[in-house]
Design a protein around this motif. Structure first.
Motif, PDB file in Angstrom:
ATOM      1  N   VAL A  78       0.842  -1.204   0.000  1.00 24.38           N
ATOM      2  CA  VAL A  78       0.000   0.000   0.000  1.00 24.38           C
ATOM      3  C   VAL A  78       0.874   1.251   0.000  1.00 24.38           C
ATOM      4  O   VAL A  78       0.636   2.193  -0.776  1.00 24.38           O
ATOM      5  N   ALA A  79       1.895   1.282   0.845  1.00 25.17           N
ATOM      6  CA  ALA A  79       2.789   2.440   0.911  1.00 25.17           C
ATOM      7  C   ALA A  79       3.534   2.637  -0.412  1.00 25.17           C
ATOM      8  O   ALA A  79       3.713   3.773  -0.876  1.00 25.17           O
ATOM      9  N   GLU A  82       1.097   4.044  -2.990  1.00 26.91           N
ATOM     10  CA  GLU A  82       0.888   5.465  -2.707  1.00 26.91           C
ATOM     11  C   GLU A  82       2.063   6.289  -3.222  1.00 26.91           C
ATOM     12  O   GLU A  82       1.872   7.402  -3.734  1.00 26.91           O
ATOM     13  N   ARG A 107      -7.332  -1.126   0.901  1.00 24.49           N
ATOM     14  CA  ARG A 107      -7.322   0.125   0.136  1.00 24.49           C
ATOM     15  C   ARG A 107      -7.758  -0.121  -1.310  1.00 24.49           C
ATOM     16  O   ARG A 107      -6.951  -0.040  -2.220  1.00 24.49           O
ATOM     17  N   LEU A 110      -6.758   2.108  -4.372  1.00 25.06           N
ATOM     18  CA  LEU A 110      -5.417   2.125  -4.948  1.00 25.06           C
ATOM     19  C   LEU A 110      -5.207   1.062  -6.015  1.00 25.06           C
ATOM     20  O   LEU A 110      -4.160   1.029  -6.664  1.00 25.06           O
TER      21      LEU A 110
END
Length: 264
Positions: A78-79, A82, A107, A110
């Motif tokens: 996820v990071a 992002e 998420r 995304l």
């Protein structure tokens, strides 16, 4: 150190195209995608990376507690998404299929689509569920790893690849296992083979392609069918391929089904 540097991430291809993130499996690194990634660099922005503890990732960032659950790897994905900018198409091989399931479940904004290559939400058989291994078999596998990690790598790699006619592929996988710090490799194996992510599969709402090899000693076809049947919006392709790593053993077939899915 930024998230991309921690994961030794490399971005290539068409900067104006949709983003394709390729996530490697247990014991591997991003080099396992070298036969697949170039096929999409003209049409997509392609992101390759190493999970923490693998390849060229920052080993100083490895935290046994965080990575004692697949959610730790999912949070990293996820990071990373992002950082590169979503939404993306995530292609997750083996354990990274469930990492992708967890990331998209938490998420969904995304992730435009998921591709799960040889996924397994649970490797151990359960009542009404066939994962491919008994609890005793997984225990024996982990015990062997603890006793002789390098010997285990040489033994298990040909089983995973499933191509006795291509011994160089098995040796490449064994070498990848052996480049991994044995303590991290053993810990990641326990996280992988003892996980149960069946409930997480049903939470995924993004469009998903399940890609399964015709013969796979690690995640047999019935596991792929189970994943397909329990996803909200999915289709499944059974590759005419042998082994758990079609990205190595049958890359042309894998590229073809990816192109078809991404082009629709």
């Amino acid at each position: 150190m930024g998230v991309l540097a921690r994961h030794d991430a490399h971005v290539s291809g068409n900067a104006d195209g949709p983003t394709l993130v390729l996530a490697h499996g247990f014991g591997c690194d991003q080099s396992m995608w070298r036969y697949v990634a170039p096929a999409f660099e003209r049409s997509h922005r392609v992101v390759l990376f190493d999970h923490i503890g693998a390849g060229g990732s920052d080993l100083g960032s490895y935290d046994p507690k965080r990575y004692g659950r697949l959610q730790g790897y999912a949070d990293d994905v996820v990071a990373l998404v992002e950082a590169v900018g979503g939404p993306v198409v995530l292609v997750g091989h083996s354990v990274s299929a469930m990492v992708g399931v967890l990331a998209a479940g938490s998420r969904p904004d995304l992730f435009e689509r998921l591709v799960l290559v040889c996924p397994s939400p649970r490797y151990v058989d359960d009542d009404g569920y066939r994962g491919g291994f008994s609890a005793d078999e997984i225990d024996d596998l982990l015990t062997t790893m603890d006793a002789n990690y390098l010997g285990w790598a040489q033994f298990i790699a040909p089983v995973i690849v499933g191509r006795p006619d291509r011994p160089e592929l098995a040796q490449e996988l064994a070498n990848s296992f052996c480049r991994t710090d044995p303590a991290i490799g053993r810990h990641f194996a326990r996280t992988t083979f003892l996980s149960d992510n069946r409930e997480d599969v049903a939470r995924v709402a993004v469009r998903t392609l399940v890609v399964q090899s015709r013969v796979d000693a690690i995640a047999p076809p019935q596991v792929g069918r189970w994943v397909h049947e329990h996803l909200q919006d999915s289709e499944m392709v059974l590759l005419d391929a042998v082994g758990h790593c079609p990205n190595l053993s049958s890359p042309e077939a894998l590229v073809a089904v990816l192109r078809d899915f991404l082009g629709r």
